[in-house]
Write a protein that holds these residues in place. Structure first.
Motif, PDB file in Angstrom:
ATOM      1  N   UNK A 140       3.473  13.218   2.648  1.00  0.00           N
ATOM      2  CA  UNK A 140       2.951  11.844   2.642  1.00  0.00           C
ATOM      3  C   UNK A 140       4.112  10.852   2.742  1.00  0.00           C
ATOM      4  N   UNK A 141       5.153  11.093   1.957  1.00  0.00           N
ATOM      5  CA  UNK A 141       6.329  10.220   1.996  1.00  0.00           C
ATOM      6  C   UNK A 141       6.921  10.159   3.398  1.00  0.00           C
ATOM      7  N   UNK A 142       6.988  11.309   4.044  1.00  0.00           N
ATOM      8  CA  UNK A 142       7.570  11.355   5.394  1.00  0.00           C
ATOM      9  C   UNK A 142       6.702  10.584   6.380  1.00  0.00           C
ATOM     10  N   UNK A 143       5.386  10.679   6.224  1.00  0.00           N
ATOM     11  CA  UNK A 143       4.470  10.000   7.155  1.00  0.00           C
ATOM     12  C   UNK A 143       4.589   8.489   7.035  1.00  0.00           C
ATOM     13  N   UNK A 144       5.141   8.028   5.928  1.00  0.00           N
ATOM     14  CA  UNK A 144       5.286   6.580   5.728  1.00  0.00           C
ATOM     15  C   UNK A 144       6.676   6.072   6.121  1.00  0.00           C
ATOM     16  N   UNK A 145       7.548   6.960   6.589  1.00  0.00           N
ATOM     17  CA  UNK A 145       8.906   6.553   6.944  1.00  0.00           C
ATOM     18  C   UNK A 145       8.895   5.684   8.189  1.00  0.00           C
ATOM     19  N   UNK A 146       9.747   4.658   8.146  1.00  0.00           N
ATOM     20  CA  UNK A 146       9.816   3.746   9.276  1.00  0.00           C
ATOM     21  C   UNK A 146      11.156   3.869   9.982  1.00  0.00           C
TER      22      UNK A 146
ATOM     23  N   UNK B  40       0.830  -1.206   0.000  1.00  0.00           N
ATOM     24  CA  UNK B  40       0.000   0.000   0.000  1.00  0.00           C
ATOM     25  C   UNK B  40       0.868   1.262   0.000  1.00  0.00           C
ATOM     26  N   UNK B  41       0.585   2.144  -0.907  1.00  0.00           N
ATOM     27  CA  UNK B  41       1.284   3.436  -0.909  1.00  0.00           C
ATOM     28  C   UNK B  41       2.560   3.439  -1.725  1.00  0.00           C
ATOM     29  N   UNK B  42       3.008   2.274  -2.187  1.00  0.00           N
ATOM     30  CA  UNK B  42       4.225   2.230  -2.990  1.00  0.00           C
ATOM     31  C   UNK B  42       3.934   2.517  -4.458  1.00  0.00           C
ATOM     32  N   UNK B  43       4.920   3.031  -5.165  1.00  0.00           N
ATOM     33  CA  UNK B  43       4.737   3.382  -6.562  1.00  0.00           C
ATOM     34  C   UNK B  43       5.927   2.994  -7.413  1.00  0.00           C
TER      35      UNK B  43
ATOM     36  N   UNK C 287       6.968   7.714  -5.019  1.00  0.00           N
ATOM     37  CA  UNK C 287       5.815   6.814  -4.878  1.00  0.00           C
ATOM     38  C   UNK C 287       4.541   7.595  -4.569  1.00  0.00           C
ATOM     39  N   UNK C 288       4.659   8.582  -3.689  1.00  0.00           N
ATOM     40  CA  UNK C 288       3.474   9.368  -3.301  1.00  0.00           C
ATOM     41  C   UNK C 288       2.938  10.153  -4.498  1.00  0.00           C
ATOM     42  N   UNK C 289       3.833  10.631  -5.334  1.00  0.00           N
ATOM     43  CA  UNK C 289       3.392  11.347  -6.543  1.00  0.00           C
ATOM     44  C   UNK C 289       2.681  10.383  -7.488  1.00  0.00           C
TER      45      UNK C 289
END
Lengths: 273, 273, 273
Positions: free
Chosen positions: C234-240, A241-244, C254-256
């Motif tokens: 969005x990309x930052x919110x998905x960082x682990x 999810x969320x990957x592109x 990916x977010x774009x």
């Protein structure tokens, strides 16, 4: 057969000389390492003969042509021919500019190629000796489909005979022919078209496969195409999810890195015509 | 000491001018940002003097040499010398072609270098004034091992004295010497060799470390080597099922981005001879 | 409005000709694909007129200038003007070297630009006709902040009138003006500055947006800026845990790739002055 082709690459670690564009060159290098080969890049005319001499094969990609690198392509190609190394031509954007079309046609004429790999528009351009391409992507109108498959197979076989080498046309359906036989390959995912350079990567891999499988070049070229497509399928199956497209690029190269001969043999989907 | 070296880089944000190859340049830029530096790239002869003047150090990498960029290397190097900026030479592929070998030797002769970083084949080539390299990877026969370690340390010390600068030879065991002392470093993972450009990345980082630690250059160079190797270990420990060299590349740069001085100090594995 | 701008790009798939630096070119290509466009790269003077003729717009980025590519920039620009394609200029490093400053100013004078996108130092350099830049990053002293926002808006409006085109100044606060109106945009994350090439990527995207939205160019340019910033959020919110700038780069692209018109419309944070 495909299993053996893959394993020969991993065993021999073929060193491939790449004269390639600066857009996708890093991915070409990493995918060559992933598949078991080893890359070296050099396009300077005064450097290429020495470099190609220490390699096993040459991958010429005209993606971001410079006048100076064209001379490097000829000099490297002649030296590779002299040493009997396989030479692959990737005519990126042939048909989109006079310089690209003429360079690709000139290289075809001057060099003894082992293989040409491109999309259908580029290959048609080479076949016609001229043409029109929409950028670096194939003209949709020209796509190989189930409907025009017979004609496309005949076209590719014919062009392979004319060109005197293996011709690989990649797209939704891939065709790989040496003029008498033609692999019709259905591996891959449409989303691979949203990543820059999957074609360039395949050309690098195919060169490594040709080097490591001198006695089975058609099979080797087809195995490289199946490998790339299958890696695209495996990479896609691992998408979250969320990957592109950026992560997908990594996942495809990762899949190539991890591919075994058995997996390739099992996952390859093709028929021979 | 390594802790201080890392922290100086993060505090000072050294601007590094890179004349480097187009294969790994994006990774070099991102790894410079990750380690706390700031990158700028320019190889045009008419641009490099201005650019190097606003920087703190110069990283010269001969990975994809062009005749025109060679002039840029000399002009940038002389200007950096004039300004007393540290200059690092990464002799990629020295030994694999006459142009590369002669360019590396010419730069060594003409410029006052702060450091040279290469694999054992490249360094041997420079030492011998000639040689043979298999592509951009070190000759396995030449690898530094536990067995030949004493001789290798003496060789590197001797070459550092001859060259009048720090010499870093990287491989399974890394050696970093200023001619009198030699760091023997064991960080890293063999899988790093399956990623293109980890050496180029290290050269970029090392230049930043040299700029930010003018009074402890040997320690700074060694810290950069430990950082890269440790990041390779950390990145590898985070690898998940199905991941390969492309994701590993990202994970290593990520590990550098997150590395603290304490972690580097604790994770660095070396002895000083 | 932003929703429509995004959807026009996805529907029309504008082909963008990029003459850009070799550092970030791969990311520019992938981000153009991610946003719905299609990239082609060519800088050889003899190739660019043909290439730009098959495209819809031209993105000129002076990040790693070569004498030879400068000629390509002029020739492509004149042809694009002749065909009425939007031309965007990204004056990377203007102010850091005479060659870059003069090239950027020369292109501004010679070509009819649709937009200029840079950081505040670069834009000030162009405005002053000279200046000083710290590498490719904006001078902190020059940053647009809440405190100097009124003055900055006036400056950008004034420069847009002078230059006769849209001007986008990106930083912590982004300003996009056509000389009469100015979007003040607050999307984005400071960590984006730790990735090489987010500015170059934005210039590619903005060119695609300009091509696909000929009747709403100011809105299209602002939408591209919001898209990039929102993707950074969005990309930052998905960082682990353990991830850094290399993975962040992938997550932004990916977010774009996944962004919808509704999400952009909802996430865009701006005011119009």
């Amino acid at each position: 057969m495909m299993k053996e082709c893959l394993e020969q690459v991993r065993t021999q670690v073929p060193l491939v000389h790449n004269i390639t564009n600066y857009v996708t060159v890093n991915d070409v290098a990493n995918v060559l390492l992933a598949c078991g080969g080893s890359p070296i890049m050099s396009d300077e005319a005064e450097d290429v003969e020495d470099i190609t001499s220490v390699c096993g094969g040459l991958n010429i990609n005209i993606g971001t042509l410079h006048k100076t690198s064209i001379e490097g392509m000829y000099r490297a190609g002649r030296k590779a021919n002299e040493l009997d190394h396989p030479v692959l031509l990737d005519p990126v954007g042939a048909g989109a500019s006079r310089l690209r079309t003429e360079t690709a046609l000139g290289l075809m004429k001057e060099l003894r190629l082992a293989a040409i790999r491109g999309n259908i528009s580029e290959i048609k351009t080479l076949s016609a000796g001229s043409g029109t391409t929409r950028g670096v992507d194939a003209d949709v109108a020209d796509a190989v489909t189930e409907e025009n498959l017979d004609a496309a197979v005949e076209f590719v076989k014919g062009f392979a005979r004319e060109a005197g080498c293996i011709v690989a046309v990649t797209g939704a359906i891939d065709l790989v022919s040496d003029g008498s036989r033609c692999y019709v390959i259905c591996n891959g995912r449409p989303e691979m078209g949203k990543i820059t350079g999957t074609g360039c990567q395949l050309s690098g891999i195919m060169t490594a496969y040709l080097v490591a499988n001198p006695d089975n070049r058609l099979e080797a070229a087809a195995a490289a195409v199946c490998l790339m497509g299958l890696a695209g399928e495996i990479g896609w199956s691992r998408m979250q999810e969320g990957e592109g497209n950026s992560t997908y690029r990594n996942r495809i190269i990762d899949a190539i890195y991890n591919m075994t001969g058995e997996e390739l043999e099992k996952g390859a989907r093709y028929e021979l015509r």
